[in-house]
Design an enzyme around this catalytic site. Sequence first.
Site, PDB file in Angstrom:
ATOM      1  N   SER A   1      10.117 -24.058   3.981  1.00 53.47           N
ATOM      2  CA  SER A   1      10.940 -22.860   3.841  1.00 53.47           C
ATOM      3  C   SER A   1      12.420 -23.216   3.688  1.00 53.47           C
ATOM      4  O   SER A   1      12.769 -23.945   2.781  1.00 53.47           O
ATOM      5  CB  SER A   1      10.695 -21.934   5.038  1.00 53.47           C
TER       6      SER A   1
ATOM      7  N   ASP B   1      15.263 -18.018  -0.826  1.00 53.17           N
ATOM      8  CA  ASP B   1      15.188 -19.284  -0.102  1.00 53.17           C
ATOM      9  C   ASP B   1      14.179 -20.174  -0.841  1.00 53.17           C
ATOM     10  O   ASP B   1      13.571 -19.733  -1.825  1.00 53.17           O
ATOM     11  CB  ASP B   1      14.881 -19.040   1.393  1.00 53.17           C
TER      12      ASP B   1
ATOM     13  N   ASP C   1      10.329 -16.367   0.045  1.00 53.38           N
ATOM     14  CA  ASP C   1       9.862 -15.211   0.821  1.00 53.38           C
ATOM     15  C   ASP C   1      11.028 -14.393   1.381  1.00 53.38           C
ATOM     16  O   ASP C   1      10.846 -13.263   1.809  1.00 53.38           O
ATOM     17  CB  ASP C   1       8.851 -15.609   1.922  1.00 53.38           C
TER      18      ASP C   1
HETATM   19 MG    MG Z   1      11.000 -19.024   3.545  1.00 52.67          MG
END
Ligand code: MG
Length: 470
Positions: free
Chosen positions: A107, A248, A252
């Site tokens: 992430s 990002d 998400d």
């Molecule tokens: Mg993320």
Amino acid sequence: MSISEPPLMLTVSGARGIVGVTMTPAVAAAYAGAFGEFLTESTQQGRPLVCVGRDSRPSGRELAEAAIAGLASSGCDVIDLGIVATPTVGVVIGSRSAAGGMVVTASHNPIEWNGLKCLNAAGVAPPPEYVEKIIERFEAMSLGAIPDSPDEVKRESSATEMHVDRVLAALDTEPIRAARFKVVLDSVSGAGCEGGRLLLQRLGCDVVHMNGEPTGIFPHAPEPLEENLRDLATRTASEHAACGFAQDPDADRLAIIDETGRYIGEEYTLVLAARALLRRKGSGVLAANLSTSRMIDDLAAVHPGSRVLRTAVGEANVANAMKQSGAIIGGEGNGGVIFPPPHGVCWVRDSLSAMALVLDLLATEKRPLSELVDEMPRYAMVKCKFDLADFASASGAADADIAASIERVKRTFADERIDTSDGVRIDFADGWVHLRSSNTEPIVRIIAEAKTEQRANELVEQTRSAARVL
Ligand code: MG
């Protein structure tokens, strides 16, 4: 591993580690194997189908290959989606009726990191008790040779297109197309590059795409915070764009810049998206975790028949609460918006859905974003974190200390509205404060929101002293 290296982190959100140190192909194969075994046993399907995607980090290819080998050796069939946004994996799980999915991503963590995230058949992170079982299995495995790759791996090259089509089908897109917006998009060279660009083009936007090739070499610190998005802010203003969007690395989360070049803060993403949807639907249940701004409550208050469902922190908690309540939209204050099926897109936070909904609001309101933001109630949010160790007491483990701290906070504010579904949240007439221990790090967070920063700081201080943090 040197003593200063952070360990492999195994949490409800998945496994994360430093590439080549704690996150290696052997770890990926074993963790995926543990997940695969869990799926074969729990679904009792002959060979459960698993969709595997990855973000654009250069380490992702090797880790994804190892994860695919681990899944295949544990009895799963795999579809390899290649580089895709995390929510895209959620979309494909649904359309292929797969038993689950795996995403190779860390992430918003810096490039040194990578990780593995599991999704269940609904496209949601499995509940904590399932994740514990997967972790137990993983810990019982020895990290030996990586199993052979399966002879044949099915590939799906149209996953991103499928995702974009789903977003377009969920909305009446005519007003956006008619507006012919200019939009600056910063995809941070992450997994959202292709989907972000395709969506905006299909919405008839003139797209200025910054960092739009998914090289995984992040051009700035990848978390979509104000200090990391100065170039996007400048460009949005100089291009005279309607807004700027920042994804990002696994796409998400979404942060937004208004047409003047002002970073409006991630807390606004969910509220603006919800506002677009309420404008069309009139009313509905909105879901948000306990640490998310009160702006969502203000929005529900002006749409009679609407209410806000507060949930424990964690994407799966929000998604599960949404399923049970039939919420039309939900998410988190970090720019994560869930626009759920059957009318929406998927059960994963999705920057593409968020972009489309924000543009829909701009198109139907026919007013600049800065104006829409300025007419919303303004709050100051203060976020603090403390080491678990600081929550010291005479005896007992850290967990017991937290429980005792929460009890003291509850007693101190006994006359106020109290929610203890995740740590403790106290609601006052002019603000709120939320104390909880993190799921992913050995820290305690205290977040407060009020009309002024001074009052928010005061709420943090009062809670800190009630909890007796040293
Ligand atoms: Mg993320």
